[in-house]
Write a protein that holds these residues in place. Structure first.
Motif, PDB file in Angstrom:
ATOM      1  N   LEU A 157       0.831  -1.203   0.000  1.00 45.64           N
ATOM      2  CA  LEU A 157       0.000   0.000   0.000  1.00 45.64           C
ATOM      3  C   LEU A 157       0.869   1.258   0.000  1.00 45.64           C
ATOM      4  O   LEU A 157       0.525   2.266  -0.619  1.00 45.64           O
ATOM      5  CB  LEU A 157      -0.928  -0.009   1.215  1.00 45.64           C
ATOM      6  CG  LEU A 157      -1.881   1.179   1.350  1.00 45.64           C
ATOM      7  CD1 LEU A 157      -2.845   1.237   0.167  1.00 45.64           C
ATOM      8  CD2 LEU A 157      -2.654   1.115   2.662  1.00 45.64           C
ATOM      9  N   ASN A 158       2.015   1.183   0.695  1.00 47.07           N
ATOM     10  CA  ASN A 158       2.942   2.318   0.788  1.00 47.07           C
ATOM     11  C   ASN A 158       4.319   1.912   0.273  1.00 47.07           C
ATOM     12  O   ASN A 158       4.588   0.733   0.015  1.00 47.07           O
ATOM     13  CB  ASN A 158       3.026   2.800   2.233  1.00 47.07           C
ATOM     14  CG  ASN A 158       1.684   3.294   2.746  1.00 47.07           C
ATOM     15  OD1 ASN A 158       1.110   4.237   2.213  1.00 47.07           O
ATOM     16  ND2 ASN A 158       1.164   2.625   3.774  1.00 47.07           N
ATOM     17  N   PHE A 159       5.197   2.902   0.142  1.00 43.80           N
ATOM     18  CA  PHE A 159       6.518   2.682  -0.446  1.00 43.80           C
ATOM     19  C   PHE A 159       7.363   1.692   0.371  1.00 43.80           C
ATOM     20  O   PHE A 159       7.151   1.492   1.565  1.00 43.80           O
ATOM     21  CB  PHE A 159       7.253   4.010  -0.588  1.00 43.80           C
ATOM     22  CG  PHE A 159       7.678   4.643   0.714  1.00 43.80           C
ATOM     23  CD1 PHE A 159       8.969   4.484   1.203  1.00 43.80           C
ATOM     24  CD2 PHE A 159       6.791   5.401   1.469  1.00 43.80           C
ATOM     25  CE1 PHE A 159       9.379   5.055   2.401  1.00 43.80           C
ATOM     26  CE2 PHE A 159       7.174   5.991   2.659  1.00 43.80           C
ATOM     27  CZ  PHE A 159       8.472   5.810   3.129  1.00 43.80           C
ATOM     28  N   ASP A 160       8.320   1.099  -0.290  1.00 43.43           N
ATOM     29  CA  ASP A 160       9.287   0.182   0.328  1.00 43.43           C
ATOM     30  C   ASP A 160      10.371   1.027   1.005  1.00 43.43           C
ATOM     31  O   ASP A 160      11.132   1.721   0.324  1.00 43.43           O
ATOM     32  CB  ASP A 160       9.872  -0.717  -0.760  1.00 43.43           C
ATOM     33  CG  ASP A 160      11.057  -1.551  -0.282  1.00 43.43           C
ATOM     34  OD1 ASP A 160      11.339  -1.574   0.932  1.00 43.43           O
ATOM     35  OD2 ASP A 160      11.698  -2.180  -1.143  1.00 43.43           O
ATOM     36  N   GLN A 211       2.941   0.226  -4.154  1.00 45.55           N
ATOM     37  CA  GLN A 211       3.936   1.046  -3.476  1.00 45.55           C
ATOM     38  C   GLN A 211       3.888   2.511  -3.899  1.00 45.55           C
ATOM     39  O   GLN A 211       4.913   3.167  -4.087  1.00 45.55           O
ATOM     40  CB  GLN A 211       5.342   0.454  -3.650  1.00 45.55           C
ATOM     41  CG  GLN A 211       5.446  -0.960  -3.098  1.00 45.55           C
ATOM     42  CD  GLN A 211       6.819  -1.587  -3.211  1.00 45.55           C
ATOM     43  OE1 GLN A 211       7.018  -2.703  -2.757  1.00 45.55           O
ATOM     44  NE2 GLN A 211       7.774  -0.901  -3.813  1.00 45.55           N
ATOM     45  N   LYS A 212       2.671   3.042  -4.008  1.00 46.31           N
ATOM     46  CA  LYS A 212       2.481   4.432  -4.410  1.00 46.31           C
ATOM     47  C   LYS A 212       2.154   5.341  -3.226  1.00 46.31           C
ATOM     48  O   LYS A 212       2.129   6.553  -3.378  1.00 46.31           O
ATOM     49  CB  LYS A 212       1.349   4.529  -5.436  1.00 46.31           C
ATOM     50  CG  LYS A 212       1.545   3.666  -6.676  1.00 46.31           C
ATOM     51  CD  LYS A 212       2.748   4.092  -7.487  1.00 46.31           C
ATOM     52  CE  LYS A 212       2.822   3.318  -8.786  1.00 46.31           C
ATOM     53  NZ  LYS A 212       4.019   3.692  -9.601  1.00 46.31           N
ATOM     54  N   PRO A 270      11.889   0.504  -7.711  1.00 40.61           N
ATOM     55  CA  PRO A 270      12.534  -0.704  -8.234  1.00 40.61           C
ATOM     56  C   PRO A 270      11.931  -2.004  -7.703  1.00 40.61           C
ATOM     57  O   PRO A 270      11.925  -3.014  -8.428  1.00 40.61           O
ATOM     58  CB  PRO A 270      13.996  -0.534  -7.789  1.00 40.61           C
ATOM     59  CG  PRO A 270      14.186   0.942  -7.755  1.00 40.61           C
ATOM     60  CD  PRO A 270      12.886   1.501  -7.263  1.00 40.61           C
ATOM     61  N   SER A 271      11.422  -1.994  -6.482  1.00 41.29           N
ATOM     62  CA  SER A 271      10.891  -3.231  -5.902  1.00 41.29           C
ATOM     63  C   SER A 271       9.383  -3.398  -6.092  1.00 41.29           C
ATOM     64  O   SER A 271       8.789  -4.328  -5.560  1.00 41.29           O
ATOM     65  CB  SER A 271      11.203  -3.273  -4.402  1.00 41.29           C
ATOM     66  OG  SER A 271      10.634  -2.143  -3.754  1.00 41.29           O
ATOM     67  N   TYR A 272       8.758  -2.497  -6.868  1.00 39.94           N
ATOM     68  CA  TYR A 272       7.298  -2.564  -6.972  1.00 39.94           C
ATOM     69  C   TYR A 272       6.858  -3.756  -7.823  1.00 39.94           C
ATOM     70  O   TYR A 272       7.643  -4.332  -8.598  1.00 39.94           O
ATOM     71  CB  TYR A 272       6.753  -1.254  -7.531  1.00 39.94           C
ATOM     72  CG  TYR A 272       6.588  -1.175  -9.034  1.00 39.94           C
ATOM     73  CD1 TYR A 272       5.330  -0.927  -9.590  1.00 39.94           C
ATOM     74  CD2 TYR A 272       7.667  -1.328  -9.899  1.00 39.94           C
ATOM     75  CE1 TYR A 272       5.158  -0.845 -10.961  1.00 39.94           C
ATOM     76  CE2 TYR A 272       7.506  -1.245 -11.268  1.00 39.94           C
ATOM     77  CZ  TYR A 272       6.253  -1.013 -11.804  1.00 39.94           C
ATOM     78  OH  TYR A 272       6.092  -0.939 -13.163  1.00 39.94           O
ATOM     79  N   ASP A 273       5.623  -4.121  -7.674  1.00 35.48           N
ATOM     80  CA  ASP A 273       5.047  -5.224  -8.434  1.00 35.48           C
ATOM     81  C   ASP A 273       4.356  -4.635  -9.664  1.00 35.48           C
ATOM     82  O   ASP A 273       3.325  -3.971  -9.542  1.00 35.48           O
ATOM     83  CB  ASP A 273       4.040  -5.980  -7.569  1.00 35.48           C
ATOM     84  CG  ASP A 273       3.417  -7.171  -8.285  1.00 35.48           C
ATOM     85  OD1 ASP A 273       3.649  -7.321  -9.508  1.00 35.48           O
ATOM     86  OD2 ASP A 273       2.690  -7.946  -7.633  1.00 35.48           O
ATOM     87  N   PRO A 274       4.889  -4.848 -10.870  1.00 35.94           N
ATOM     88  CA  PRO A 274       4.289  -4.242 -12.059  1.00 35.94           C
ATOM     89  C   PRO A 274       2.870  -4.739 -12.324  1.00 35.94           C
ATOM     90  O   PRO A 274       2.079  -4.043 -12.978  1.00 35.94           O
ATOM     91  CB  PRO A 274       5.245  -4.647 -13.195  1.00 35.94           C
ATOM     92  CG  PRO A 274       5.978  -5.832 -12.666  1.00 35.94           C
ATOM     93  CD  PRO A 274       6.076  -5.648 -11.197  1.00 35.94           C
ATOM     94  N   ALA A 316      13.458   2.888  -0.810  1.00 39.71           N
ATOM     95  CA  ALA A 316      14.554   2.016  -1.249  1.00 39.71           C
ATOM     96  C   ALA A 316      14.751   2.115  -2.770  1.00 39.71           C
ATOM     97  O   ALA A 316      13.791   2.185  -3.514  1.00 39.71           O
ATOM     98  CB  ALA A 316      14.223   0.578  -0.851  1.00 39.71           C
ATOM     99  N   PHE A 317      16.016   2.172  -3.287  1.00 43.40           N
ATOM    100  CA  PHE A 317      17.105   2.245  -2.356  1.00 43.40           C
ATOM    101  C   PHE A 317      17.880   3.521  -2.634  1.00 43.40           C
ATOM    102  O   PHE A 317      18.789   3.554  -3.463  1.00 43.40           O
ATOM    103  CB  PHE A 317      17.994   1.003  -2.451  1.00 43.40           C
ATOM    104  CG  PHE A 317      18.911   0.848  -1.282  1.00 43.40           C
ATOM    105  CD1 PHE A 317      18.373   0.607  -0.040  1.00 43.40           C
ATOM    106  CD2 PHE A 317      20.269   0.991  -1.389  1.00 43.40           C
ATOM    107  CE1 PHE A 317      19.207   0.472   1.064  1.00 43.40           C
ATOM    108  CE2 PHE A 317      21.088   0.854  -0.285  1.00 43.40           C
ATOM    109  CZ  PHE A 317      20.555   0.596   0.942  1.00 43.40           C
TER     110      PHE A 317
END
Length: 270
Positions: free
Chosen positions: A69-72, A163-164, A154-158, A125-126
């Motif tokens: 739901l939120n950024f890494d 992670q917005k 970079p770690s988001y799920d396309p 990150a990162f």
């Protein structure tokens, strides 16, 4: 046998000793939970904390990723040194430190930590530290800020486009004090507000002082009249006057008053 006065002095001495001991005693270790929002991919959150005496098993962890739901988040720990902060540890993902963590949350477990002042930085990150001193900045620091809602971390799920969100939360366990460091913009707004308040007070004081002459004597107050007030006063239009002529006055029945019916155009006409 002690007198009442001696007992009173003894009680006062004991109270003074207890208060001095309490003031000298270090702050007890406690738990804190701090949270906030970031907007851009290169924002850096600063959290200061202190340890009043050597501590063990100090824990720092986030629980705000919330399944994408939120950024890494990524975390770095810094210790205060010579007007700057020196890097002690940097970690991206560790969900084994505290309750509520998700897969991409971050955390640190410090088996021992010396007394002193520390700073934690939270980033998306990162956005790694550029060096061993905080003043050296971070790798995303010179990039044009990108809104998290428009940035693909970079770690988001396309497949989920996740992670917005910009919410963050940091939990600290076993420290003495903890607080979020205000952003420079917040300090600027605070300084502007204080300047406005000071300026208003100085202006008000100057206006009050201008009302007094030397040695506190009161200056005459000059009222400024509007232009219309300085024109000659308008005379009322001539009116017929009802003058009393004893020969033509008659009593008005039922009203107990005298009504004069003679009307004269001028005093000389009566």
């Amino acid at each position: 046998m002690q007198t009442q006065a001696q007992l009173t002095r003894c009680a006062a001495a004991i109270a003074l000793a207890c208060s001095a001991f309490a003031a000298a005693a270090p702050a007890a270790a406690a738990d804190f939970s701090l949270s906030g929002q970031i907007r851009f991919h290169n924002d850096v959150v600063l959290i200061d904390f202190s340890v009043s005496e050597a501590a063990s098993n100090v824990r720092l962890w986030t629980d705000s990723w919330q399944s994408g739901l939120n950024f890494d988040p990524a975390m770095a720990l810094w210790s205060a040194v010579d007007g700057d902060f020196s890097l002690q540890a940097e970690v991206d993902d560790d969900d084994t430190i505290g309750t509520g963590q998700g897969f991409f949350d971050t955390g640190l477990l410090l088996p021992t930590l010396a007394a002193g002042n520390y700073r934690v930085t939270l980033v998306a990150a990162f956005n790694a530290a550029n060096g061993t001193l905080l003043s050296q900045g971070f790798s995303y620091g010179n990039e044009t800020p990108i809104l998290l809602t428009e940035w693909n971390q970079p770690s988001y799920d396309p497949n989920a486009n996740d992670q917005k969100g910009g919410f963050w939360r940091l939990n600290l366990s076993g420290v003495s004090q903890a607080s979020v460091v205000p952003e420079p913009a917040a300090w600027q707004l605070l300084g502007l507000g204080l300047a406005l308040v000071l300026g208003t007070r100085l202006h008000s004081g100057a206006r009050r002082d201008s009302r007094y002459g030397p040695e506190g004597t009161t200056r005459p107050v000059h009222l400024h009249r509007p232009e219309w007030a300085s024109a000659p006063a308008l005379q009322p239009a001539a009116k017929s006057r009802r003058l009393t002529d004893r020969s033509s006055c008659r009593a008005t029945r039922g009203k107990g008053a005298v009504r004069c019916s003679t009307t004269c155009g001028a005093p000389s006409a009566c």
